[in-house]
Write a protein that holds these residues in place. Structure first.
Motif, PDB file in Angstrom:
ATOM      1  N   VAL A 165      42.581  15.263 -20.435  1.00 57.74           N
ATOM      2  CA  VAL A 165      43.916  15.859 -20.574  1.00 57.74           C
ATOM      3  C   VAL A 165      44.965  14.780 -20.314  1.00 57.74           C
ATOM      4  O   VAL A 165      44.702  13.806 -19.607  1.00 57.74           O
ATOM      5  CB  VAL A 165      44.172  17.036 -19.586  1.00 57.74           C
ATOM      6  N   VAL A 166      46.125  14.980 -20.942  1.00 60.53           N
ATOM      7  CA  VAL A 166      47.277  14.136 -20.637  1.00 60.53           C
ATOM      8  C   VAL A 166      48.263  14.971 -19.828  1.00 60.53           C
ATOM      9  O   VAL A 166      48.648  16.064 -20.248  1.00 60.53           O
ATOM     10  CB  VAL A 166      47.952  13.607 -21.919  1.00 60.53           C
ATOM     11  N   VAL A 167      48.618  14.483 -18.681  1.00 61.62           N
ATOM     12  CA  VAL A 167      49.618  15.149 -17.842  1.00 61.62           C
ATOM     13  C   VAL A 167      50.937  14.439 -18.100  1.00 61.62           C
ATOM     14  O   VAL A 167      51.112  13.279 -17.733  1.00 61.62           O
ATOM     15  CB  VAL A 167      49.243  15.056 -16.345  1.00 61.62           C
TER      16      VAL A 167
ATOM     17  N   GLU B 136      30.964  25.223 -15.676  1.00 59.48           N
ATOM     18  CA  GLU B 136      29.781  24.360 -15.725  1.00 59.48           C
ATOM     19  C   GLU B 136      29.895  23.116 -14.850  1.00 59.48           C
ATOM     20  O   GLU B 136      28.992  22.278 -14.842  1.00 59.48           O
ATOM     21  CB  GLU B 136      29.500  23.970 -17.186  1.00 59.48           C
ATOM     22  N   GLY B 137      31.010  22.969 -14.138  1.00 60.43           N
ATOM     23  CA  GLY B 137      31.161  21.834 -13.232  1.00 60.43           C
ATOM     24  C   GLY B 137      31.331  20.503 -13.941  1.00 60.43           C
ATOM     25  O   GLY B 137      30.938  19.459 -13.402  1.00 60.43           O
ATOM     26  N   LEU B 138      31.906  20.515 -15.145  1.00 61.32           N
ATOM     27  CA  LEU B 138      32.086  19.275 -15.905  1.00 61.32           C
ATOM     28  C   LEU B 138      33.375  18.573 -15.497  1.00 61.32           C
ATOM     29  O   LEU B 138      34.405  19.221 -15.320  1.00 61.32           O
ATOM     30  CB  LEU B 138      32.147  19.582 -17.404  1.00 61.32           C
ATOM     31  N   PRO B 139      33.350  17.234 -15.385  1.00 61.47           N
ATOM     32  CA  PRO B 139      34.577  16.504 -15.039  1.00 61.47           C
ATOM     33  C   PRO B 139      35.493  16.352 -16.252  1.00 61.47           C
ATOM     34  O   PRO B 139      35.023  16.402 -17.397  1.00 61.47           O
ATOM     35  CB  PRO B 139      34.046  15.135 -14.616  1.00 61.47           C
ATOM     36  N   VAL B 140      36.760  16.165 -15.982  1.00 58.82           N
ATOM     37  CA  VAL B 140      37.725  15.923 -17.062  1.00 58.82           C
ATOM     38  C   VAL B 140      38.534  14.674 -16.703  1.00 58.82           C
ATOM     39  O   VAL B 140      38.942  14.499 -15.549  1.00 58.82           O
ATOM     40  CB  VAL B 140      38.621  17.179 -17.300  1.00 58.82           C
ATOM     41  N   ARG B 141      38.698  13.784 -17.693  1.00 60.68           N
ATOM     42  CA  ARG B 141      39.504  12.574 -17.451  1.00 60.68           C
ATOM     43  C   ARG B 141      40.978  12.968 -17.429  1.00 60.68           C
ATOM     44  O   ARG B 141      41.429  13.717 -18.305  1.00 60.68           O
ATOM     45  CB  ARG B 141      39.272  11.529 -18.561  1.00 60.68           C
ATOM     46  N   VAL B 142      41.717  12.455 -16.468  1.00 68.67           N
ATOM     47  CA  VAL B 142      43.152  12.739 -16.390  1.00 68.67           C
ATOM     48  C   VAL B 142      43.927  11.470 -16.715  1.00 68.67           C
ATOM     49  O   VAL B 142      43.694  10.407 -16.122  1.00 68.67           O
ATOM     50  CB  VAL B 142      43.552  13.279 -15.003  1.00 68.67           C
ATOM     51  N   VAL B 143      44.809  11.590 -17.713  1.00 64.90           N
ATOM     52  CA  VAL B 143      45.698  10.498 -18.108  1.00 64.90           C
ATOM     53  C   VAL B 143      47.120  10.940 -17.797  1.00 64.90           C
ATOM     54  O   VAL B 143      47.536  12.019 -18.227  1.00 64.90           O
ATOM     55  CB  VAL B 143      45.547  10.203 -19.622  1.00 64.90           C
ATOM     56  N   ARG B 144      47.827  10.159 -17.019  1.00 66.40           N
ATOM     57  CA  ARG B 144      49.224  10.501 -16.746  1.00 66.40           C
ATOM     58  C   ARG B 144      50.137   9.712 -17.670  1.00 66.40           C
ATOM     59  O   ARG B 144      49.932   8.512 -17.882  1.00 66.40           O
ATOM     60  CB  ARG B 144      49.585  10.219 -15.282  1.00 66.40           C
TER      61      ARG B 144
END
Ligand SMILES: [Zn+2]
Length: 296
Positions: free
Chosen positions: A48-50, A98-106
């Motif tokens: 996601v992009v924050v 499902e406990g999956l990680p998500v990459r965070v882009v600011r």
């Protein structure tokens, strides 16, 4: 068709990597779409992009309340209709289940002091700890996701391998694994009042070490829900019903009947005890934010 998603770090792009533009971040594979804030679909979301684009967003560093995608006017950036639990929004919900990680882009558009001055920055892996719906500041239904940083604690990186069981549960909706003394005390009272019997189905799960039941918050204690550990905010449930309640698969109606979100079917009256009343306001809060009843 199944997308080949990469959940987790992209080699060569450690936490803190900067990108001059969305295109650069896309080429690196850190966040592939050029426009969408969520890279995901019905199978899950990888990044996601924050960017502070939504009035309802909230960024606290290790914890982000992220607003889902859709139904926003591209010019005014205002919400013009209800958001649906589809596409990237559904993807983030799957990450939670499902406990999956998500990459965070600011992005630099973020109002927060945590955002880069220019361009975009990969800020590491987060987990979707909770998701719910609510009426946003523009008056339409939005989906919201509580993203929690997975960054290991600095002094004790080995310890992270011994923690996952509880962390994992924490990521699965609002099932409570909190170990605070206040919670333990209230949870024990609730388990005792119900003799470990599920308030939804009546099951008393017996293990070789004795009976087992989960105590869950009706209104989560985390931001932005701010429920309490008072026993009128707690339910004693079997593991199945704990998951069903915390994900909104079942909810409790005004008449204290337990219903299935999918079908609206009544499963029976919530089992209560004379000394354990539940707060109807908390029940309503859960119904409005977590159940399918809100969409009917
Ligand atoms: Zn049950």
């Amino acid at each position: 068709m199944m997308t080949d998603r990469i959940y987790g770090e992209i080699p060569g792009n450690p936490t803190g990597t900067s990108y001059a533009s969305r295109r650069e971040a896309a080429t690196a594979g850190v966040h592939r779409p050029l426009q969408a804030g969520i890279c995901g679909g019905p199978d899950g979301a990888e990044s996601v992009v924050v960017s502070g684009g939504y009035v309802d967003d909230f960024d606290n560093g290790d914890e982000i309340i992220y607003t889902g995608q859709g139904a926003r006017d591209p010019d005014t950036r205002l919400q013009v209709a209800n958001q649906e639990l589809t596409r990237g929004n559904l993807g983030l919900a799957r990450n939670c289940l499902e406990g999956l990680p998500v990459r965070v882009v600011r992005g630099h558009e973020g109002e927060s002091t945590l955002s880069p001055v220019s361009g975009y920055r990969y800020d590491g892996l987060f987990y979707v700890a909770d998701y719910w719906q609510e009426i946003g500041k523009d008056g339409y239904r939005i989906w919201r996701f509580r993203l929690v940083s997975s960054a290991p604690q600095p002094s004790n990186s080995r310890a992270t391998t011994s923690v996952p069981a509880s962390k994992q549960q924490l990521r699965q909706g609002n099932i409570e694994v909190e170990r605070s003394a206040d919670f333990r005390k209230s949870a024990r009272i609730v388990r005792d009042l119900h003799d470990h019997t599920c308030q939804v189905c009546g099951l008393r799960l017996q293990t070789p070490a004795g009976p087992y039941a989960l105590v869950v918050h009706i209104r989560a204690t985390t931001a932005p829900h701010y429920g309490t550990h008072a026993i009128d905010n707690l339910l004693c449930l079997c593991p199945n019903d704990a998951v069903r309640f915390s994900t909104g698969a079942v909810y409790i109606d005004e008449a204290c009947m337990v219903r299935e979100s999918d079908t609206g079917k009544t499963l029976g009256k919530l089992r209560v005890r004379p000394n354990h009343k539940v707060d109807c306001e908390h029940i309503r809060y859960h119904r409005e934010h977590y159940s399918g009843a809100a969409e009917r």
